[in-house]
Design a protein around this motif. Structure first.
Motif, short mmCIF file in Angstrom:
data_model
loop_
_atom_site.label_atom_id
_atom_site.label_comp_id
_atom_site.label_asym_id
_atom_site.label_seq_id
_atom_site.Cartn_x
_atom_site.Cartn_y
_atom_site.Cartn_z
N TYR A 170 0.82 -1.21 0.00
CA TYR A 170 0.00 0.00 0.00
C TYR A 170 0.86 1.27 0.00
O TYR A 170 0.35 2.37 0.24
N SER A 171 2.18 1.13 -0.26
CA SER A 171 3.05 2.31 -0.29
C SER A 171 2.60 3.23 -1.42
O SER A 171 2.26 2.79 -2.51
N ARG A 172 2.62 4.53 -1.13
CA ARG A 172 2.07 5.48 -2.10
C ARG A 172 2.88 6.77 -2.20
O ARG A 172 3.09 7.30 -3.27
N VAL A 173 3.35 7.28 -1.06
CA VAL A 173 3.98 8.60 -1.02
C VAL A 173 5.49 8.44 -0.88
O VAL A 173 5.97 8.03 0.17
N VAL A 174 6.24 8.76 -1.93
CA VAL A 174 7.69 8.58 -1.91
C VAL A 174 8.32 9.55 -0.91
O VAL A 174 7.98 10.73 -0.87
N GLY A 175 9.25 9.02 -0.08
CA GLY A 175 9.92 9.93 0.83
C GLY A 175 10.74 9.30 1.94
O GLY A 175 11.40 10.01 2.68
N SER A 176 10.72 7.97 2.08
CA SER A 176 11.41 7.34 3.21
C SER A 176 12.80 6.85 2.84
O SER A 176 13.06 6.49 1.69
N ALA A 177 13.66 6.81 3.87
CA ALA A 177 14.99 6.23 3.73
C ALA A 177 15.01 4.78 4.19
O ALA A 177 16.02 4.10 4.06
N ALA A 178 13.89 4.31 4.74
CA ALA A 178 13.75 2.91 5.18
C ALA A 178 12.28 2.58 5.18
O ALA A 178 11.42 3.46 5.29
N LEU A 191 -5.64 -7.65 2.98
CA LEU A 191 -6.31 -6.37 3.24
C LEU A 191 -7.77 -6.43 2.78
O LEU A 191 -8.66 -5.87 3.43
N ASP A 192 -8.03 -7.13 1.67
CA ASP A 192 -9.41 -7.31 1.22
C ASP A 192 -10.22 -8.10 2.24
O ASP A 192 -11.38 -7.77 2.53
N ARG A 193 -9.62 -9.14 2.79
CA ARG A 193 -10.30 -9.93 3.83
C ARG A 193 -10.60 -9.09 5.05
O ARG A 193 -11.66 -9.22 5.67
N ALA A 194 -9.69 -8.20 5.39
CA ALA A 194 -9.92 -7.30 6.53
C ALA A 194 -11.13 -6.41 6.28
O ALA A 194 -12.01 -6.25 7.14
N GLY A 198 -15.21 -5.98 7.93
CA GLY A 198 -15.68 -4.73 8.50
C GLY A 198 -14.59 -3.94 9.20
O GLY A 198 -14.87 -2.94 9.87
N ILE A 199 -13.35 -4.36 9.03
CA ILE A 199 -12.21 -3.63 9.59
C ILE A 199 -11.91 -2.45 8.68
O ILE A 199 -11.83 -2.58 7.47
N ARG A 200 -11.75 -1.28 9.28
CA ARG A 200 -11.51 -0.07 8.50
C ARG A 200 -10.02 0.20 8.38
O ARG A 200 -9.25 -0.06 9.31
N LEU A 201 -9.59 0.72 7.22
CA LEU A 201 -8.19 1.04 6.97
C LEU A 201 -8.02 2.55 6.98
O LEU A 201 -8.81 3.27 6.34
N ALA A 202 -7.01 3.03 7.69
CA ALA A 202 -6.76 4.47 7.77
C ALA A 202 -5.29 4.73 7.42
O ALA A 202 -4.41 4.54 8.27
#
Length: 343
Positions: A170-178, A191-194, A198-202
């Motif tokens: 789910y990585s999206r925003v480039v900017g980390s060194a690790a 993640l689809d099973r979650a 009914g588990i929400r992703l934030a």
């Protein structure tokens, strides 16, 4: 509080040198804080410990291929640069090796001159300097994709065949060194099973830099100072997390970077709200958590700030007991290792 209180014996062969064959194929140690118990599962079993309405907080940062190997102008000597934080106008905070041979004004060339870096003032970090980048391309990220390498931690000595395995799905925003490594275990299917349960992703963002992995050199925990890292929390994610608290549902932080982001925002604003900024929060035993109800994390280095954070969330005694059990049962440690769920 003495740093030695967070030490433990770790056989070197337990340091994972490559990812598991399947992302979700790792083991999962479940630590129950109330009961003081430890149990052993597989990573997909995580969903059995979550209820509809609970929230998984995911750090969607993406690792920048910012390890650059170049040559010193004039001598041709090999120099390694790791870009950390952009400071504006193509000035970057970076780590350089060998640091002693790079003085202010030194020019380092990469990719036959497609990119060059001029050394400026030193920073507080060991081996740290500010560099002025020069390049003809209008897209530095594209240039780094062509010239840079994935900045794997120094304890991983094996070459990574698939660089994408050091990115979360789910990585999206480039900017980390690790990488925020607790998230490496998730697959799109899991993640689809979650979500089906009914588990929400934030999603939130914290760009991982020196603050997460800088070693503790002070003798006393309280004397250590964290390196600041940039974070963002959107209004949408803030609303999802706030509603979980209002409904009596749990906020499950995926990784210590998610914990530090949430707790930074709550400390600054008194609640989770849309925010962005820099955090140097240092969480160690005695800290009172404001937001996080459960934590999913990997197994961390001895004497590290990450181990101190986990010990603050549970207790030092329980966590060290769990780590001794992990060593005895041959769990895999660190970035490509197994996972721990603390309830």
């Amino acid at each position: 509080m003495d740093v030695s209180l967070f030490d433990f014996e770790l056989p070197e062969e337990l340091i994972a040198q490559e990812p598991a064959a399947e992302r979700s194929g790792s083991r999962l140690m479940v630590v129950d804080r109330d009961r003081g118990t430890v149990s052993h599962r597989r990573f997909p079993d995580l969903l059995e410990y979550m209820n509809p309405g609970d929230v998984l907080v995911l750090n969607d940062t993406r690792v920048r291929p910012a390890r650059l190997i170049g040559t010193k102008e004039g001598t041709g000597a090999r120099v390694e640069l790791l870009l950390l934080n952009p400071l504006g106008e193509d000035r970057w905070e970076a780590l350089v090796k060998p640091a002693k041979r790079v003085k202010e004004g030194t020019v380092i060339r990469f990719g036959d001159g497609l990119l060059s870096a001029v050394a400026k003032e030193k920073t507080e970090a060991a081996g740290g300097r500010v560099f002025q980048l020069r390049y003809g391309s209008s897209d530095l990220d594209k240039l780094l994709e062509d010239l840079g390498e994935m900045p794997l931690p120094p304890y991983i000595r094996k070459q990574l065949d698939e660089p994408e395995r050091y990115q979360t799905v789910y990585s999206r925003v480039v900017g980390s060194a690790a990488a925020p490594t607790a998230g490496l275990h998730f697959t799109p299917q899991l993640l689809d099973r979650a979500k089906q349960k009914g588990i929400r992703l934030a999603p939130i963002t914290l760009h991982v830099g020196l603050g997460t992995f800088r070693p503790v050199t002070a003798e006393n925990v309280e004397d250590h100072r964290m390196h600041a890292e940039y974070y963002e929390v959107s209004e949408t994610s803030a609303g999802v997390i706030r509603s979980a608290g209002q409904e009596g549902k749990r906020v499950v932080a995926v990784g210590t970077t998610s914990v530090r982001t949430l707790e930074s925002v709550a400390r600054e604003h008194g609640e989770i709200r849309a925010a962005r900024g820099w955090t140097d929060i240092f969480i160690y035993p005695g800290y009172r958590f404001r937001v996080v109800d459960a934590l999913l994390t990997n197994f961390h280095l001895p004497r590290s700030t990450l181990l101190m954070l986990v010990s603050a969330f549970a207790s030092r005694e329980l966590i060290l007991q769990a780590y001794r059990t992990a060593v005895r049962k041959r769990y895999r440690f660190f970035s490509f290792g197994d996972a721990m769920l603390i309830l």
